[in-house]
Design a protein around this motif. Structure first.
Motif, short mmCIF file in Angstrom:
data_model
loop_
_atom_site.label_atom_id
_atom_site.label_comp_id
_atom_site.label_asym_id
_atom_site.label_seq_id
_atom_site.Cartn_x
_atom_site.Cartn_y
_atom_site.Cartn_z
N ASP A 215 0.85 -1.20 0.00
CA ASP A 215 0.00 0.00 0.00
C ASP A 215 0.88 1.24 0.00
N GLY A 216 0.39 2.30 -0.62
CA GLY A 216 1.12 3.56 -0.62
C GLY A 216 0.58 4.55 -1.62
N GLU A 217 1.15 5.74 -1.60
CA GLU A 217 0.78 6.82 -2.52
C GLU A 217 2.04 7.44 -3.09
N LEU A 218 1.97 7.74 -4.38
CA LEU A 218 3.04 8.46 -5.06
C LEU A 218 2.43 9.46 -6.02
N VAL A 219 3.03 10.63 -6.12
CA VAL A 219 2.63 11.60 -7.13
C VAL A 219 3.65 11.52 -8.26
N LEU A 220 3.15 11.18 -9.44
CA LEU A 220 3.98 11.01 -10.63
C LEU A 220 3.80 12.19 -11.56
N ASP A 221 4.89 12.83 -11.92
CA ASP A 221 4.89 13.94 -12.87
C ASP A 221 5.35 13.35 -14.20
N ILE A 222 4.43 13.29 -15.18
CA ILE A 222 4.68 12.59 -16.43
C ILE A 222 4.72 13.58 -17.60
N ASP A 223 5.77 13.45 -18.42
CA ASP A 223 5.92 14.28 -19.61
C ASP A 223 5.86 13.38 -20.85
N ASP A 224 5.07 13.79 -21.83
CA ASP A 224 4.97 13.07 -23.10
C ASP A 224 5.36 14.02 -24.22
N PRO A 225 6.64 14.06 -24.60
CA PRO A 225 7.08 15.00 -25.61
C PRO A 225 6.51 14.73 -27.00
N PHE A 226 6.15 13.48 -27.28
CA PHE A 226 5.61 13.15 -28.59
C PHE A 226 4.27 13.85 -28.83
N PHE A 227 3.39 13.78 -27.84
CA PHE A 227 2.09 14.43 -27.97
C PHE A 227 2.06 15.83 -27.36
N GLY A 228 3.17 16.25 -26.74
CA GLY A 228 3.22 17.57 -26.13
C GLY A 228 2.33 17.67 -24.90
N GLU A 229 2.16 16.57 -24.19
CA GLU A 229 1.30 16.53 -23.00
C GLU A 229 2.16 16.46 -21.74
N HIS A 230 1.62 16.97 -20.67
CA HIS A 230 2.29 16.93 -19.38
C HIS A 230 1.22 16.87 -18.30
N GLY A 231 1.39 16.00 -17.32
CA GLY A 231 0.40 15.91 -16.24
C GLY A 231 1.00 15.35 -14.98
N ARG A 232 0.30 15.57 -13.90
CA ARG A 232 0.71 15.08 -12.59
C ARG A 232 -0.42 14.24 -12.03
N TYR A 233 -0.07 13.03 -11.55
CA TYR A 233 -1.08 12.06 -11.15
C TYR A 233 -0.76 11.46 -9.80
N LEU A 234 -1.78 11.29 -8.99
CA LEU A 234 -1.65 10.64 -7.70
C LEU A 234 -1.99 9.17 -7.88
N LEU A 235 -1.00 8.31 -7.66
CA LEU A 235 -1.19 6.87 -7.70
C LEU A 235 -1.40 6.40 -6.27
N THR A 236 -2.54 5.78 -6.01
CA THR A 236 -2.87 5.26 -4.69
C THR A 236 -3.10 3.76 -4.79
N VAL A 237 -2.42 3.01 -3.95
CA VAL A 237 -2.61 1.56 -3.92
C VAL A 237 -3.03 1.18 -2.50
N ARG A 238 -4.18 0.51 -2.40
CA ARG A 238 -4.73 0.05 -1.12
C ARG A 238 -5.32 -1.33 -1.32
N ASP A 239 -4.93 -2.25 -0.47
CA ASP A 239 -5.48 -3.61 -0.48
C ASP A 239 -5.43 -4.26 -1.86
N GLY A 240 -4.33 -4.05 -2.58
CA GLY A 240 -4.16 -4.68 -3.88
C GLY A 240 -4.87 -4.01 -5.04
N LYS A 241 -5.51 -2.88 -4.79
CA LYS A 241 -6.21 -2.15 -5.85
C LYS A 241 -5.57 -0.78 -6.02
N ALA A 242 -5.37 -0.41 -7.29
CA ALA A 242 -4.73 0.88 -7.59
C ALA A 242 -5.72 1.85 -8.19
N ASP A 243 -5.50 3.12 -7.90
CA ASP A 243 -6.29 4.20 -8.48
C ASP A 243 -5.31 5.31 -8.87
#
Length: 93
Positions: free
Chosen positions: A2-30
């Protein structure tokens, strides 16, 4: 793990950039968009390597592909993305 991480993702091919909170609890991710400060920053290609289970995030941090913004973030990412079985391709292409 279980845990949480904030991932900052860059996609230079599509020119996209975003920040996402990955949360894993009891074997399920969101994963949801967030404005929180990132724990890890990476290119979408590195995210693909981590997601498919062939490369540990800490390996990519040591190689300079992923930037860790807080101590322990790479170790937690190793646990959250760990696969029980390594990826395997049955066909050569």
């Amino acid at each position: 793990t279980d845990g949480e991480l904030v991932l900052d993702i860059d996609d230079p091919f599509f020119g996209e950039h975003g920040r996402y909170l990955l949360t894993v609890r009891d074997g399920k991710a969101d994963c949801a968009a967030t404005d929180r400060k990132p724990d890890l920053s990476m290119d979408v290609r590195d995210l693909g390597s981590v997601y498919l289970g062939g490369t540990a995030p800490s390996t990519l941090v040591r190689a300079g592909h992923i930037q860790a913004h807080r101590p322990g973030a790479a170790t937690l990412a190793d646990s959250l993305f760990r696969a029980d079985r390594p990826p395997h391709c049955l066909h050569w292409f």
